[in-house]
Write a protein that holds these residues in place. Sequence first.
Motif, PDB file in Angstrom:
ATOM      1  N   LEU A  92     101.204 105.605  32.056  1.00 16.92           N
ATOM      2  CA  LEU A  92     101.640 106.668  31.149  1.00 16.92           C
ATOM      3  C   LEU A  92     103.021 106.369  30.568  1.00 16.92           C
ATOM      4  O   LEU A  92     103.269 106.581  29.384  1.00 16.92           O
ATOM      5  CB  LEU A  92     101.661 108.023  31.863  1.00 16.92           C
ATOM      6  N   LEU A  93     103.925 105.870  31.421  1.00 17.15           N
ATOM      7  CA  LEU A  93     105.266 105.525  30.954  1.00 17.15           C
ATOM      8  C   LEU A  93     105.208 104.382  29.944  1.00 17.15           C
ATOM      9  O   LEU A  93     105.902 104.409  28.922  1.00 17.15           O
ATOM     10  CB  LEU A  93     106.159 105.148  32.140  1.00 17.15           C
ATOM     11  N   LEU A 139     101.522 111.527  12.641  1.00 15.39           N
ATOM     12  CA  LEU A 139     100.434 111.947  13.520  1.00 15.39           C
ATOM     13  C   LEU A 139     100.439 111.136  14.816  1.00 15.39           C
ATOM     14  O   LEU A 139     100.198 111.675  15.903  1.00 15.39           O
ATOM     15  CB  LEU A 139      99.103 111.789  12.786  1.00 15.39           C
ATOM     16  N   ALA A 140     100.747 109.853  14.714  1.00 15.21           N
ATOM     17  CA  ALA A 140     100.773 108.997  15.899  1.00 15.21           C
ATOM     18  C   ALA A 140     101.909 109.364  16.857  1.00 15.21           C
ATOM     19  O   ALA A 140     101.805 109.098  18.060  1.00 15.21           O
ATOM     20  CB  ALA A 140     100.893 107.532  15.490  1.00 15.21           C
ATOM     21  N   THR A 141     102.984 109.985  16.345  1.00 12.08           N
ATOM     22  CA  THR A 141     104.076 110.381  17.238  1.00 12.08           C
ATOM     23  C   THR A 141     103.644 111.465  18.217  1.00 12.08           C
ATOM     24  O   THR A 141     104.310 111.657  19.236  1.00 12.08           O
ATOM     25  CB  THR A 141     105.307 110.893  16.456  1.00 12.08           C
ATOM     26  N   PHE A 183     111.927 117.473  20.003  1.00 13.20           N
ATOM     27  CA  PHE A 183     110.786 116.743  19.451  1.00 13.20           C
ATOM     28  C   PHE A 183     109.969 117.646  18.535  1.00 13.20           C
ATOM     29  O   PHE A 183     109.560 117.240  17.444  1.00 13.20           O
ATOM     30  CB  PHE A 183     109.913 116.196  20.587  1.00 13.20           C
ATOM     31  N   ILE A 184     109.740 118.878  18.949  1.00 14.25           N
ATOM     32  CA  ILE A 184     108.982 119.819  18.119  1.00 14.25           C
ATOM     33  C   ILE A 184     109.746 120.142  16.839  1.00 14.25           C
ATOM     34  O   ILE A 184     109.159 120.214  15.750  1.00 14.25           O
ATOM     35  CB  ILE A 184     108.643 121.093  18.930  1.00 14.25           C
ATOM     36  N   PHE A 232     104.612 112.538  22.487  1.00 16.99           N
ATOM     37  CA  PHE A 232     104.770 113.861  23.091  1.00 16.99           C
ATOM     38  C   PHE A 232     103.742 114.082  24.204  1.00 16.99           C
ATOM     39  O   PHE A 232     104.072 114.559  25.289  1.00 16.99           O
ATOM     40  CB  PHE A 232     104.644 114.937  22.010  1.00 16.99           C
ATOM     41  N   LEU A 233     102.495 113.731  23.934  1.00 17.07           N
ATOM     42  CA  LEU A 233     101.437 113.954  24.926  1.00 17.07           C
ATOM     43  C   LEU A 233     101.643 113.120  26.191  1.00 17.07           C
ATOM     44  O   LEU A 233     101.506 113.626  27.311  1.00 17.07           O
ATOM     45  CB  LEU A 233     100.072 113.666  24.314  1.00 17.07           C
ATOM     46  N   PHE A 234     101.965 111.843  26.028  1.00 15.55           N
ATOM     47  CA  PHE A 234     102.180 110.999  27.198  1.00 15.55           C
ATOM     48  C   PHE A 234     103.422 111.449  27.973  1.00 15.55           C
ATOM     49  O   PHE A 234     103.446 111.389  29.203  1.00 15.55           O
ATOM     50  CB  PHE A 234     102.273 109.525  26.817  1.00 15.55           C
ATOM     51  N   GLY A 235     104.436 111.917  27.269  1.00 11.99           N
ATOM     52  CA  GLY A 235     105.613 112.467  27.940  1.00 11.99           C
ATOM     53  C   GLY A 235     105.284 113.742  28.690  1.00 11.99           C
ATOM     54  O   GLY A 235     105.795 113.990  29.789  1.00 11.99           O
ATOM     55  N   LEU A 236     104.407 114.546  28.109  1.00 11.86           N
ATOM     56  CA  LEU A 236     103.974 115.785  28.755  1.00 11.86           C
ATOM     57  C   LEU A 236     103.199 115.483  30.041  1.00 11.86           C
ATOM     58  O   LEU A 236     103.403 116.141  31.081  1.00 11.86           O
ATOM     59  CB  LEU A 236     103.103 116.575  27.780  1.00 11.86           C
ATOM     60  N   PHE A 237     102.345 114.473  29.982  1.00 19.38           N
ATOM     61  CA  PHE A 237     101.597 114.072  31.174  1.00 19.38           C
ATOM     62  C   PHE A 237     102.525 113.498  32.245  1.00 19.38           C
ATOM     63  O   PHE A 237     102.300 113.690  33.445  1.00 19.38           O
ATOM     64  CB  PHE A 237     100.508 113.059  30.840  1.00 19.38           C
TER      65      PHE A 237
END
Length: 194
Positions: free
Chosen positions: A8-9, A54-56, A83-84, A60-65
């Motif tokens: 994930l990192l 869109l790819a960014t 980020f938001i 966010f998602l991988f950081g959230l996980f």
Amino acid sequence: MSTSDRLLLLLHIGFAIFTLGPLTAATMSTPRYIRKGNVVVLRYLNRTTQIYGLATLGIFLFGLFLAKGDFSRVWLTASMTLFIVALVLLLIVERDQRKAAHLLEGAAKEAAAHATVPSRPADVPVEGEAAAAEGAEPGPPAEPARGQDAAAEPVSVVARSGEIAAVERGRIAVMSGVVALIWLVILVLMVWNG
């Protein structure tokens, strides 16, 4: 750190490297091409902003996980909030890119509609044709008199493009700079506290 966390990192960092660079370059170079009136490049930059923006979301998602629901750390919450905010600003930048391209295309069509090429009657020969018909050497074409335009061309779109989408150009310049600073602040927060 487990293998899944390392993966994930790796994905988080990889998405950051390969999406934020092109996205920042596209948004920050847009004002230059608006000023030049280059609609083709402007459309390309708009499309680049859409795709990489869109790819960014992957960052966010991988950081959230990676956070695993632990939002008690202030730096993590601040990073996600920033980020938001950056994504909202990017939506405004993308909208202004589309609007600027539309305005420049409209101005180019208007200039093309107003550009009239004077036509000559079929029975009146051009200077070179008259000389060739008489057997003489054709001379160089006559230049228009000083202060007189050859075809009274309208003001070119490139010359006026600085005026056409000035508001959008300024807004894109400011917001892309702010977004780049937000990326740097998030990077500092991640490195300092990560």
